[in-house]
Write an enzyme that holds these catalytic residues in place. Structure first.
Site, PDB file in Angstrom:
ATOM      1  N   ASP A 181       0.264  -7.765  16.101  1.00 43.21           N
ATOM      2  CA  ASP A 181      -1.081  -7.260  15.837  1.00 43.21           C
ATOM      3  C   ASP A 181      -1.830  -8.129  14.831  1.00 43.21           C
ATOM      4  O   ASP A 181      -3.038  -7.955  14.626  1.00 43.21           O
ATOM      5  CB  ASP A 181      -1.022  -5.814  15.336  1.00 43.21           C
ATOM      6  CG  ASP A 181      -0.209  -5.662  14.050  1.00 43.21           C
ATOM      7  OD1 ASP A 181       0.554  -6.590  13.719  1.00 43.21           O
ATOM      8  OD2 ASP A 181      -0.348  -4.620  13.388  1.00 43.21           O
ATOM      9  N   THR A 230       0.817  -1.214   0.000  1.00 43.55           N
ATOM     10  CA  THR A 230       0.000   0.000   0.000  1.00 43.55           C
ATOM     11  C   THR A 230       0.849   1.262   0.000  1.00 43.55           C
ATOM     12  O   THR A 230       0.317   2.367  -0.023  1.00 43.55           O
ATOM     13  CB  THR A 230      -0.944   0.007   1.218  1.00 43.55           C
ATOM     14  OG1 THR A 230      -0.193  -0.309   2.396  1.00 43.55           O
ATOM     15  CG2 THR A 230      -2.035  -1.041   1.059  1.00 43.55           C
ATOM     16  N   LYS A 250       7.113   3.470  19.206  1.00 45.21           N
ATOM     17  CA  LYS A 250       7.325   2.317  18.348  1.00 45.21           C
ATOM     18  C   LYS A 250       8.665   2.439  17.640  1.00 45.21           C
ATOM     19  O   LYS A 250       8.974   3.463  17.040  1.00 45.21           O
ATOM     20  CB  LYS A 250       6.188   2.221  17.330  1.00 45.21           C
ATOM     21  CG  LYS A 250       6.090   0.888  16.613  1.00 45.21           C
ATOM     22  CD  LYS A 250       4.830   0.848  15.775  1.00 45.21           C
ATOM     23  CE  LYS A 250       4.697  -0.490  15.056  1.00 45.21           C
ATOM     24  NZ  LYS A 250       3.466  -0.550  14.246  1.00 45.21           N
ATOM     25  N   LYS A 298      -5.760   0.474  13.360  1.00 44.70           N
ATOM     26  CA  LYS A 298      -6.185   1.711  12.729  1.00 44.70           C
ATOM     27  C   LYS A 298      -7.449   2.243  13.410  1.00 44.70           C
ATOM     28  O   LYS A 298      -8.345   1.491  13.761  1.00 44.70           O
ATOM     29  CB  LYS A 298      -6.467   1.499  11.234  1.00 44.70           C
ATOM     30  CG  LYS A 298      -5.256   1.013  10.452  1.00 44.70           C
ATOM     31  CD  LYS A 298      -4.148   2.055  10.455  1.00 44.70           C
ATOM     32  CE  LYS A 298      -2.924   1.548   9.727  1.00 44.70           C
ATOM     33  NZ  LYS A 298      -1.822   2.525   9.764  1.00 44.70           N
ATOM     34  N   HIS A 347       9.148  -3.517   8.704  1.00 47.66           N
ATOM     35  CA  HIS A 347       9.008  -4.783   7.977  1.00 47.66           C
ATOM     36  C   HIS A 347      10.245  -5.673   8.112  1.00 47.66           C
ATOM     37  O   HIS A 347      10.224  -6.821   7.652  1.00 47.66           O
ATOM     38  CB  HIS A 347       8.773  -4.508   6.484  1.00 47.66           C
ATOM     39  CG  HIS A 347       7.456  -3.885   6.179  1.00 47.66           C
ATOM     40  ND1 HIS A 347       7.315  -2.563   5.806  1.00 47.66           N
ATOM     41  CD2 HIS A 347       6.201  -4.409   6.194  1.00 47.66           C
ATOM     42  CE1 HIS A 347       6.036  -2.304   5.584  1.00 47.66           C
ATOM     43  NE2 HIS A 347       5.347  -3.391   5.822  1.00 47.66           N
ATOM     44  N   HIS A 389       9.353  -0.428   5.049  1.00 44.38           N
ATOM     45  CA  HIS A 389      10.077   0.405   6.016  1.00 44.38           C
ATOM     46  C   HIS A 389      10.711  -0.483   7.079  1.00 44.38           C
ATOM     47  O   HIS A 389      10.598  -1.728   7.031  1.00 44.38           O
ATOM     48  CB  HIS A 389       9.153   1.464   6.635  1.00 44.38           C
ATOM     49  CG  HIS A 389       7.885   0.904   7.229  1.00 44.38           C
ATOM     50  ND1 HIS A 389       7.868   0.176   8.402  1.00 44.38           N
ATOM     51  CD2 HIS A 389       6.606   0.953   6.799  1.00 44.38           C
ATOM     52  CE1 HIS A 389       6.628  -0.188   8.693  1.00 44.38           C
ATOM     53  NE2 HIS A 389       5.836   0.261   7.731  1.00 44.38           N
ATOM     54  N   GLN A 442      -7.570 -12.759   4.648  1.00 42.64           N
ATOM     55  CA  GLN A 442      -6.245 -13.190   5.078  1.00 42.64           C
ATOM     56  C   GLN A 442      -6.260 -14.663   5.462  1.00 42.64           C
ATOM     57  O   GLN A 442      -5.322 -15.407   5.163  1.00 42.64           O
ATOM     58  CB  GLN A 442      -5.743 -12.342   6.253  1.00 42.64           C
ATOM     59  CG  GLN A 442      -4.315 -12.705   6.676  1.00 42.64           C
ATOM     60  CD  GLN A 442      -3.721 -11.735   7.672  1.00 42.64           C
ATOM     61  OE1 GLN A 442      -4.047 -10.552   7.664  1.00 42.64           O
ATOM     62  NE2 GLN A 442      -2.846 -12.220   8.524  1.00 42.64           N
ATOM     63  N   LYS A 448      10.040   4.569  14.208  1.00 40.47           N
ATOM     64  CA  LYS A 448       9.398   5.857  13.976  1.00 40.47           C
ATOM     65  C   LYS A 448      10.330   6.974  14.445  1.00 40.47           C
ATOM     66  O   LYS A 448      10.954   6.882  15.494  1.00 40.47           O
ATOM     67  CB  LYS A 448       8.077   5.953  14.751  1.00 40.47           C
ATOM     68  CG  LYS A 448       7.022   4.947  14.308  1.00 40.47           C
ATOM     69  CD  LYS A 448       6.502   5.244  12.928  1.00 40.47           C
ATOM     70  CE  LYS A 448       5.368   4.302  12.540  1.00 40.47           C
ATOM     71  NZ  LYS A 448       4.856   4.569  11.183  1.00 40.47           N
ATOM     72  N   THR A 449      10.444   8.023  13.652  1.00 41.98           N
ATOM     73  CA  THR A 449      11.251   9.178  14.013  1.00 41.98           C
ATOM     74  C   THR A 449      10.391  10.428  13.899  1.00 41.98           C
ATOM     75  O   THR A 449       9.236  10.365  13.472  1.00 41.98           O
ATOM     76  CB  THR A 449      12.469   9.318  13.081  1.00 41.98           C
ATOM     77  OG1 THR A 449      12.007   9.652  11.757  1.00 41.98           O
ATOM     78  CG2 THR A 449      13.259   8.023  13.021  1.00 41.98           C
ATOM     79  N   ARG A 460      -8.784   3.144   6.023  1.00 43.74           N
ATOM     80  CA  ARG A 460      -7.741   3.563   5.096  1.00 43.74           C
ATOM     81  C   ARG A 460      -8.372   4.061   3.797  1.00 43.74           C
ATOM     82  O   ARG A 460      -9.467   3.650   3.434  1.00 43.74           O
ATOM     83  CB  ARG A 460      -6.816   2.389   4.749  1.00 43.74           C
ATOM     84  CG  ARG A 460      -6.092   1.764   5.918  1.00 43.74           C
ATOM     85  CD  ARG A 460      -5.428   0.487   5.452  1.00 43.74           C
ATOM     86  NE  ARG A 460      -4.813  -0.251   6.551  1.00 43.74           N
ATOM     87  CZ  ARG A 460      -3.516  -0.331   6.754  1.00 43.74           C
ATOM     88  NH1 ARG A 460      -2.687   0.306   5.959  1.00 43.74           N
ATOM     89  NH2 ARG A 460      -3.027  -1.039   7.745  1.00 43.74           N
TER      90      ARG A 460
END
Length: 429
Positions: free
Chosen positions: A199, A42, A234, A84, A50, A47, A178, A237-238, A88
């Site tokens: 998750d 998506t 997390k 979420k 993953h 990133h 899934q 993340k920055t 989305r």
């Protein structure tokens, strides 16, 4: 005797939960196991988040098992609601197909897709989901799912209770799709194991149950830990957002710096999770690091190894050298070749010197935007705070001629301890 793959994943810290640990361990001992991880394309790049599932697949292949990377072109059109708070934006098939190309290239850095007994496979789940007929799917698959169980999932409950965050039927069906993926892979590729983030546990277990109900086979769920920093954020993340695997979105230098900045308390765990270094070597690195943590030697090894895995040997060496130039004490002008200037030009401020050389150094600092005024430039130079191409400058009126220029007409300036600037003499090449 070959090491048991489940034991290795446990030792590396990759396993947070497994539905049947002893049975899975036995399956790995009995022969080749096929395992899969799904990647929803998506975004135009994967990133850092993953990397744990990618490393899980890579370790399995290294130990003789077969990895499958499912590109969720079909499920990507729906969007996973897990974690979420709102729906989305749905992507078009064209957008998802375009993203798929980049994701495939990034996975190929870790997985071997060449023909062999345990060659990796990359498959789009649109190949089977795109052909499903609604009535057949509801009759053959939907009947195995309890709505009561589905709405008890935390990510569903949290949105049912808030009218502003309602969940659509489209998102609600994601679990079924899934689960069907896992069933399809079990039937057509003899896949026994699905792996994913914590998750995803509910969705993966739904697939385990669907396989049991439809075919009577035992399948397995394995989930990875959620990494948090000491501040509770997390990992990955920055302030600037996600750390991408694409060099266009996160340069190899910035990618390298992300790992250099890892916390001391986490570095041993990160070395086990994100590198292929043997555990014994990791233990030695951590012990040495603990004697002189200020040198950040463990972080440097971590940064180089991960950058090499993601971007290749050449890019990793370039990122490491750029970091040494920007944060080290000494370097030679010869280090600033055309390639290194190209790397640095993307990471430090720069400006052009409008008039041709020779020019006084103070004028160059002002013209290129390194200093706001000649007074500031003179004070900085006289105080010993300016290095030109690695050499300390003392005279504000010292003439800088074309022979001082590096590749492309660049002049590399360090102002103080941490500020860098590139001045381009004349038109930048």
């Amino acid at each position: 005797m070959r090491e048991n793959a489940f034991s290795v994943l446990m030792e590396r810290g990759i396993v947070e939960y497994c539905s049947s640990p002893e049975d899975l361990k036995a399956a790995f001992d009995e022969g080749m196991v096929t395992a899969y991880v799904g990647f929803d394309p998506t975004a135009s790049s994967l990133h850092v988040g993953h990397l744990i599932p990618i490393m899980g697949l890579a370790w399995l292949q290294r130990m003789g098992h077969r990895p499958i990377a499912i590109l969720g072109v079909g499920t990507g059109l729906i969007g996973d609601p897990s974690g979420k708070s709102k729906e989305r934006n749905l992507l078009t098939l064209e957008q998802v197909e375009k993203n798929k190309v980049t994701v495939r290239e990034q996975l190929a850095h870790f997985l071997d897709f060449r023909e062999g007994p345990n060659s990796a496979k990359m498959i789009s789940n649109y190949d089977w989901l795109g052909d499903l007929k609604l009535l057949d799917f509801l009759r053959d698959t939907g009947k195995h799912f309890s709505v009561n169980t589905m709405i008890s999932r935390e990510y569903v409950k949290s949105r049912l209770d808030d009218p502003d965050k309602s969940i659509s039927f489209t998102e609600f069906t994601y679990m079924l799709l899934q689960a069907y993926d896992f069933y399809y892979l079990s039937e057509h590729h003899d896949c026994l194991l699905q792996m994913g983030g914590n998750d995803q546990q509910g969705n993966i277990l739904a697939g385990v149950e669907l396989i049991r109900k439809k075919s009577g086979r035992q399948a397995f769920c394995l989930t990875y830990p959620l990494l948090l920093t000491s501040s509770g954020t997390k990992f990955g993340k920055t302030e600037e957002g996600a750390v991408w695997l694409s060099p266009e979105l996160t340069s190899p230098y910035r990618f390298y710096q992300f790992w250099i900045n890892s916390e001391d308390a986490m570095v041993g765990r990160l070395l086990r999770l994100f590198t292929f270094l043997p555990n014994e070597e990791v233990e030695t690195i951590v012990k040495i690091h603990e004697t002189r943590p200020e040198r950040r030697e463990a972080q440097k090894i971590l940064a180089f190894e991960v950058t090499r895995n993601v971007h290749g040997e050449h890019a990793a060496h370039g990122a490491r050298r750029a970091s040494e130039i920007l944060f080290g004490e000494n370097f030679e002008p010869a280090d600033l070749d055309e390639e290194m200037i190209g790397i640095l030009s993307k990471e430090v401020p720069s400006g052009e010197v409008d008039q041709p050389l020779p020019r006084p150094l103070a004028d160059i600092l002002v013209d290129s935007g390194a200093c706001q005024s000649k007074g500031e430039a003179r004070r900085l130079i006289q105080g010993g705070g300016v290095l030109l191409n690695g050499e300390k400058a003392n005279d504000p009126q010292a003439s800088v001629d074309p022979s001082s220029c590096l590749a492309g007409g660049a002049l590399f300036l360090r102002l103080g301890k941490k500020r860098f600037h590139l001045a381009w003499a004349g038109k930048r090449q």
